[in-house]
Scaffold this active site. Structure first.
Site, short mmCIF file in Angstrom:
data_model
loop_
_atom_site.label_atom_id
_atom_site.label_comp_id
_atom_site.label_asym_id
_atom_site.label_seq_id
_atom_site.Cartn_x
_atom_site.Cartn_y
_atom_site.Cartn_z
N ASP A 45 0.82 -1.21 0.00
CA ASP A 45 0.00 0.00 0.00
C ASP A 45 0.85 1.27 0.00
OD1 ASP A 45 -2.29 -1.49 -0.07
OD2 ASP A 45 -2.75 -1.28 2.05
N ASN A 121 -5.49 8.64 1.50
CA ASN A 121 -5.86 8.09 2.81
C ASN A 121 -6.33 9.15 3.79
OD1 ASN A 121 -5.51 5.42 2.27
ND2 ASN A 121 -3.58 5.19 3.38
N GLU A 122 -5.41 10.04 4.18
CA GLU A 122 -5.76 11.01 5.21
C GLU A 122 -4.79 12.17 5.25
OE1 GLU A 122 -2.63 8.79 6.31
OE2 GLU A 122 -4.49 7.71 6.75
N LYS A 164 -8.47 4.41 11.70
CA LYS A 164 -8.99 3.25 12.44
C LYS A 164 -8.26 3.08 13.77
CE LYS A 164 -9.80 -1.74 12.08
NZ LYS A 164 -9.00 -2.09 13.25
#
Length: 274
Positions: A45, A121-122, A164
């Site tokens: 990833d 993603n973020e 998460k």
């Protein structure tokens, strides 16, 4: 069709890349880093994130394919031992794809300059040695005054990453939404936050206006920005989307189960393909 191959430096990834290049050239498929139609990442990833940012200015016409050569790949559909199947899928490509939302980030500095980024993603903003103080606005309305280590704003696909670990919910990637999660917030008689992740609708935005300090660390995916003092940062669902060439597609919840639970694999069961 033009294909770029983007791999990490691990031996297994380099070997796969060489074999893949040989097979693609045998099929007279152009392998080039210039204006590709498909970007194949080989690694994990993190490799795909790096490729995404390298080609972020071209994502409107690029499809990504992830091949993972390690132990865990949430964005990667293919394993390194599936080279023949991947090559056959590429040879029969008909343009099939699936797309997911991205995060739009606009940083404004006190010198009135701005910078614009997109994240897969973020994005996070924090202070390392002292408490971060920032007002949080949703659709230009003050929502809360945050005190703590920092804040994380993530996409639905990014909800399975850092968000998460902060207690954020896992969001299905078909949802057009953003999620904000707190990083070690302070809650007492003087300071009070919601103390819960929140999910933002696609027509809303989040703006952070931190106290004037020079030691904020702002990240866009895995990239860190430490530049001029930040006046405000605005986050919204990006107009752009990332596109994956999906010749086969594991159901999202099967991906989540496989990545974090693994009970089906332990019992020799696999979920349905969708």
């Amino acid at each position: 069709m033009k294909i770029a191959i983007f791999s990490n430096d691990k031996q297994k990834s380099r070997m796969f890349r060489r074999k893949l290049m040989r097979e693609l050239r045998r099929l007279d498929i152009v392998v080039t880093n210039q204006d590709p139609d498909i970007v194949i990442t080989v690694g994990g990833d993190g490799t795909l994130l790096s490729a995404f940012h390298r080609y972020a200015h071209q994502i409107d016409h690029i499809r990504f394919i992830g091949v993972h050569t390690g132990h865990l790949g949430f964005y990667t559909d293919w394993r390194d031992y599936e080279l023949p199947e991947l090559v056959e899928a590429l040879a029969n490509d008909s343009g099939q794809s699936v797309s997911y939302p991205l995060l739009d980030v606009v940083i404004q500095y006190f010198d009135q300059t701005k910078e614009h980024y997109i994240a897969l993603n973020e994005s996070t903003i924090r202070r390392v040695n002292k408490t971060m103080k920032t007002d949080v606005y949703i659709r230009s309305e003050l929502f809360e005054s945050f005190r703590g280590d920092g804040l994380c704003i993530s996409t639905p696909t990014g909800s399975t990453a850092y968000s998460k670990s902060l207690g954020g919910a896992v969001l299905h990637p078909r949802l057009e939404a953003l999620q904000m999660a707190e990083i070690a917030s302070i809650n007492n008689r003087l300071f009070r936050t919601l103390s819960s992740p929140i999910v933002i609708a696609p027509d809303e935005d989040i703006t952070l206006r931190p106290d004037a300090q020079e030691d904020y660390i702002l990240t866009i995916d895995s990239f860190t920005h430490r530049e001029r003092p930040i006046s405000q940062v605005t986050f919204r669902v990006a107009k752009e989307r990332i596109h994956f060439a999906r010749y086969r597609h594991m159901h999202f919840w099967d991906r989540v189960e496989d990545a974090f639970i693994g009970s089906k694999q332990a019992h020799g069961k696999r979920g349905p393909q969708a």
